[in-house]
Write a protein that holds these residues in place. Structure first.
Motif, PDB file in Angstrom:
ATOM      1  N   GLY A 107      -6.139  -4.936  -2.689  1.00 21.74           N
ATOM      2  CA  GLY A 107      -5.496  -4.687  -4.208  1.00 21.74           C
ATOM      3  C   GLY A 107      -5.838  -3.476  -4.926  1.00 21.74           C
ATOM      4  O   GLY A 107      -5.325  -3.369  -5.929  1.00 21.74           O
ATOM      5  N   ASP A 108      -6.781  -2.565  -4.481  1.00 26.60           N
ATOM      6  CA  ASP A 108      -6.888  -1.460  -5.072  1.00 26.60           C
ATOM      7  C   ASP A 108      -6.395  -0.130  -4.496  1.00 26.60           C
ATOM      8  O   ASP A 108      -6.961   0.940  -4.935  1.00 26.60           O
ATOM      9  N   ASN A 109      -5.565  -0.173  -3.560  1.00 35.60           N
ATOM     10  CA  ASN A 109      -4.873   0.939  -2.949  1.00 35.60           C
ATOM     11  C   ASN A 109      -3.654   1.075  -3.380  1.00 35.60           C
ATOM     12  O   ASN A 109      -2.857   0.355  -3.607  1.00 35.60           O
ATOM     13  N   ILE A 110      -3.409   2.435  -3.819  1.00 36.48           N
ATOM     14  CA  ILE A 110      -1.899   2.788  -4.222  1.00 36.48           C
ATOM     15  C   ILE A 110      -1.226   3.988  -3.137  1.00 36.48           C
ATOM     16  O   ILE A 110      -2.082   4.679  -2.625  1.00 36.48           O
ATOM     17  N   PHE A 111       0.091   3.535  -2.690  1.00 37.07           N
ATOM     18  CA  PHE A 111       0.606   4.230  -1.737  1.00 37.07           C
ATOM     19  C   PHE A 111       2.052   4.707  -2.352  1.00 37.07           C
ATOM     20  O   PHE A 111       2.605   4.223  -3.265  1.00 37.07           O
ATOM     21  N   HIS A 112       2.353   5.979  -2.461  1.00 32.98           N
ATOM     22  CA  HIS A 112       3.599   6.616  -2.805  1.00 32.98           C
ATOM     23  C   HIS A 112       4.221   7.602  -1.823  1.00 32.98           C
ATOM     24  O   HIS A 112       3.198   8.636  -1.735  1.00 32.98           O
ATOM     25  N   GLY A 113       5.151   7.305  -1.714  1.00 34.20           N
ATOM     26  CA  GLY A 113       5.842   8.688  -0.728  1.00 34.20           C
ATOM     27  C   GLY A 113       7.463   8.432  -0.468  1.00 34.20           C
ATOM     28  O   GLY A 113       8.028   7.411  -0.828  1.00 34.20           O
ATOM     29  N   PRO A 114       7.868   9.507   0.039  1.00 34.39           N
ATOM     30  CA  PRO A 114       9.310   9.279   0.216  1.00 34.39           C
ATOM     31  C   PRO A 114       9.822   8.462   1.467  1.00 34.39           C
ATOM     32  O   PRO A 114       9.174   8.348   2.417  1.00 34.39           O
ATOM     33  N   ALA A 115      11.063   7.735   1.374  1.00 35.69           N
ATOM     34  CA  ALA A 115      11.353   6.677   2.370  1.00 35.69           C
ATOM     35  C   ALA A 115      10.366   5.916   2.906  1.00 35.69           C
ATOM     36  O   ALA A 115      10.308   5.412   3.918  1.00 35.69           O
ATOM     37  N   PHE A 116       9.280   5.639   1.851  1.00 37.48           N
ATOM     38  CA  PHE A 116       8.396   4.353   2.389  1.00 37.48           C
ATOM     39  C   PHE A 116       8.843   3.113   2.723  1.00 37.48           C
ATOM     40  O   PHE A 116       8.353   2.531   3.723  1.00 37.48           O
ATOM     41  N   SER A 117       9.903   2.371   1.976  1.00 35.59           N
ATOM     42  CA  SER A 117      10.398   1.431   2.439  1.00 35.59           C
ATOM     43  C   SER A 117      10.844   1.290   3.816  1.00 35.59           C
ATOM     44  O   SER A 117      10.547   0.446   4.745  1.00 35.59           O
ATOM     45  N   ASP A 118      11.613   2.563   4.419  1.00 28.92           N
ATOM     46  CA  ASP A 118      12.028   2.482   5.642  1.00 28.92           C
ATOM     47  C   ASP A 118      10.902   2.403   6.499  1.00 28.92           C
ATOM     48  O   ASP A 118      11.159   1.851   7.497  1.00 28.92           O
ATOM     49  N   LEU A 119       9.894   3.327   6.271  1.00 30.99           N
ATOM     50  CA  LEU A 119       8.810   3.236   7.112  1.00 30.99           C
ATOM     51  C   LEU A 119       8.258   1.836   7.533  1.00 30.99           C
ATOM     52  O   LEU A 119       7.788   1.617   8.364  1.00 30.99           O
ATOM     53  N   LEU A 120       7.958   1.218   6.180  1.00 34.66           N
ATOM     54  CA  LEU A 120       7.232  -0.240   6.211  1.00 34.66           C
ATOM     55  C   LEU A 120       8.208  -1.074   6.769  1.00 34.66           C
ATOM     56  O   LEU A 120       7.740  -1.757   7.969  1.00 34.66           O
ATOM     57  N   VAL A 121       9.474  -1.286   6.866  1.00 34.20           N
ATOM     58  CA  VAL A 121      10.426  -2.174   7.333  1.00 34.20           C
ATOM     59  C   VAL A 121      10.439  -1.887   9.042  1.00 34.20           C
ATOM     60  O   VAL A 121      10.496  -2.880   9.685  1.00 34.20           O
ATOM     61  N   GLU A 122      10.522  -0.690   9.169  1.00 29.11           N
ATOM     62  CA  GLU A 122      10.616  -0.211  10.685  1.00 29.11           C
ATOM     63  C   GLU A 122       9.413  -0.699  11.492  1.00 29.11           C
ATOM     64  O   GLU A 122       9.377  -1.172  12.663  1.00 29.11           O
ATOM     65  N   ASN A 123       8.160  -0.573  10.687  1.00 30.03           N
ATOM     66  CA  ASN A 123       6.980  -0.774  11.501  1.00 30.03           C
ATOM     67  C   ASN A 123       6.404  -2.381  11.148  1.00 30.03           C
ATOM     68  O   ASN A 123       5.771  -2.641  11.947  1.00 30.03           O
ATOM     69  N   ALA A 124       7.261  -2.871  10.509  1.00 28.70           N
ATOM     70  CA  ALA A 124       7.092  -4.618  10.364  1.00 28.70           C
ATOM     71  C   ALA A 124       7.808  -5.230  11.475  1.00 28.70           C
ATOM     72  O   ALA A 124       7.421  -6.415  11.369  1.00 28.70           O
ATOM     73  N   LYS A 125       8.752  -4.693  11.894  1.00 30.02           N
ATOM     74  CA  LYS A 125       9.420  -5.344  13.324  1.00 30.02           C
ATOM     75  C   LYS A 125       8.510  -5.464  14.559  1.00 30.02           C
ATOM     76  O   LYS A 125       8.056  -4.479  14.971  1.00 30.02           O
ATOM     77  N   ASN A 126       8.721  -6.785  15.026  1.00 31.50           N
ATOM     78  CA  ASN A 126       8.079  -6.842  16.330  1.00 31.50           C
ATOM     79  C   ASN A 126       6.549  -6.427  16.614  1.00 31.50           C
ATOM     80  O   ASN A 126       6.502  -5.693  17.546  1.00 31.50           O
ATOM     81  N   VAL A 127       5.699  -6.673  15.556  1.00 32.32           N
ATOM     82  CA  VAL A 127       4.450  -6.392  15.732  1.00 32.32           C
ATOM     83  C   VAL A 127       3.779  -6.816  16.634  1.00 32.32           C
ATOM     84  O   VAL A 127       3.777  -8.198  16.743  1.00 32.32           O
ATOM     85  N   ASP A 128       3.383  -6.077  17.798  1.00 35.64           N
ATOM     86  CA  ASP A 128       2.607  -6.802  18.902  1.00 35.64           C
ATOM     87  C   ASP A 128       1.061  -6.109  19.072  1.00 35.64           C
ATOM     88  O   ASP A 128       1.084  -5.208  19.636  1.00 35.64           O
ATOM     89  N   GLY A 129       0.382  -6.742  18.234  1.00 35.96           N
ATOM     90  CA  GLY A 129      -0.748  -6.320  18.064  1.00 35.96           C
ATOM     91  C   GLY A 129      -1.443  -5.856  16.570  1.00 35.96           C
ATOM     92  O   GLY A 129      -1.146  -6.570  15.767  1.00 35.96           O
ATOM     93  N   CYS A 130      -1.607  -4.821  16.421  1.00 38.59           N
ATOM     94  CA  CYS A 130      -2.085  -4.281  15.098  1.00 38.59           C
ATOM     95  C   CYS A 130      -1.320  -2.900  14.781  1.00 38.59           C
ATOM     96  O   CYS A 130      -1.291  -2.157  15.522  1.00 38.59           O
TER      97      CYS A 130
END
Length: 290
Positions: A107-130
């Motif tokens: 709750g105390d971390n701030i993230f900001h950067g270009p195309a962040f949503s694309d990066l998050l959505v792609e890495n949230a797919k088919n997570v096998d592990g961490c």
């Protein structure tokens, strides 16, 4: 994927500011700190979110976020009675997670950067592990540090190493497969009686199921746990917003752009705060995108 925001703890490094208020409700720029991690989960396409806070602070988070329906979300609330380590969030949130993979953001971390949503959505797919997110820092000895091979697979994790093997700090954003709840239950508490997130991540590392995503250049990761870092975060947000005319972590705008709410609903949310610059910004975005 289900999301968890861990907003517990006493915020002792920010005393006296946090003697009567949760750290995650302090302002960063023009909005509460918790809006920043909330926007991260929203940008990842996560709409079912559990906010874990202290017994004293939970009513304030409920007053701020409610059930999330105004933003097209389903927000629930749970209590962490005493600090029990970051990995304890998965035991508290076991019912919330159910049979889905899980994302944890501090709750105390701030993230900001270009195309962040694309990066998050792609890495949230088919997570096998961490999936962990690394950020280059000049003082890696202050952080958990990840070392990777050429494919991005983690080969080592060290907690505040005297001689770091890399400069990649592991940030406060984590994606896990559904077995995270079972693995968290198997952890042995540390000498402080806490379930450590590094121990959990090492379980996945030992199984060859851990991956580190490099956030890299042009990205900002800010931890707001001290008065100095809180001030720096506020200055960063204010500078970017003033120069670019956009709002970082405006959750109403994120909800609209992600298709969680329509323009009329977004405008009504802005109108509730119409006497503030933030509210006027939300209304202007609703008119622009409507």
């Amino acid at each position: 994927m289900k999301g968890i925001i861990l907003a517990g703890g006493s915020g002792s490094r920010l005393h006296p500011m946090t003697l009567a208020m949760s750290k995650q409700l302090l302002p960063v720029g023009d909005k509460p700190m918790v809006y920043y991690p909330l926007s991260v989960l929203m940008l990842a396409g996560i709409r079912e979110i559990l906010v874990v806070s202290t017994p004293a602070d939970q009513p304030h988070f409920r007053a701020l976020l409610g059930d999330g329906s105004d933003l097209g979300l389903a927000v629930d609330h749970a209590v962490q009675p005493t600090p029990g380590g970051l990995a304890q969030a998965f035991l508290i949130g076991a019912e919330h997670i159910g049979h889905d993979p899980a994302a944890l953001v501090l709750g105390d971390n701030i993230f900001h950067g270009p195309a962040f949503s694309d990066l998050l959505v792609e890495n949230a797919k088919n997570v096998d592990g961490c999936v962990l997110f690394g950020y280059p820092v000049t003082d890696p000895e202050r952080y958990g540090v990840g070392e990777t091979d050429s494919t991005g697979r983690l080969v080592s994790i060290e907690e505040k190493p005297a001689r770091p093997r890399s400069n990649r700090a592991i940030t406060g954003l984590y994606f896990y497969a559904n077995d995270v709840v079972d693995l968290a239950r198997e952890l042995t508490p540390s000498a402080r009686g806490e379930l450590e997130i590094t121990d959990l991540n090492r379980r996945y590392l030992d199984q060859g199921r851990a991956r580190l995503v490099d956030l890299g250049r042009g990205f900002a990761w800010l931890d707001t746990g001290t008065p100095e870092s809180l001030l720096q975060a506020g200055e960063y947000v204010q500078t970017l917003q003033s120069r670019q005319g956009v709002r970082i972590a405006c959750v109403e705008e994120v909800a609209l752009r992600m298709g969680y709410i329509d323009a009329d609903s977004c405008y009504r949310l802005g109108a509730r705060m119409g006497n503030s610059d933030y509210g006027r910004y939300v209304m202007a975005i609703a008119r622009e995108l409507g």
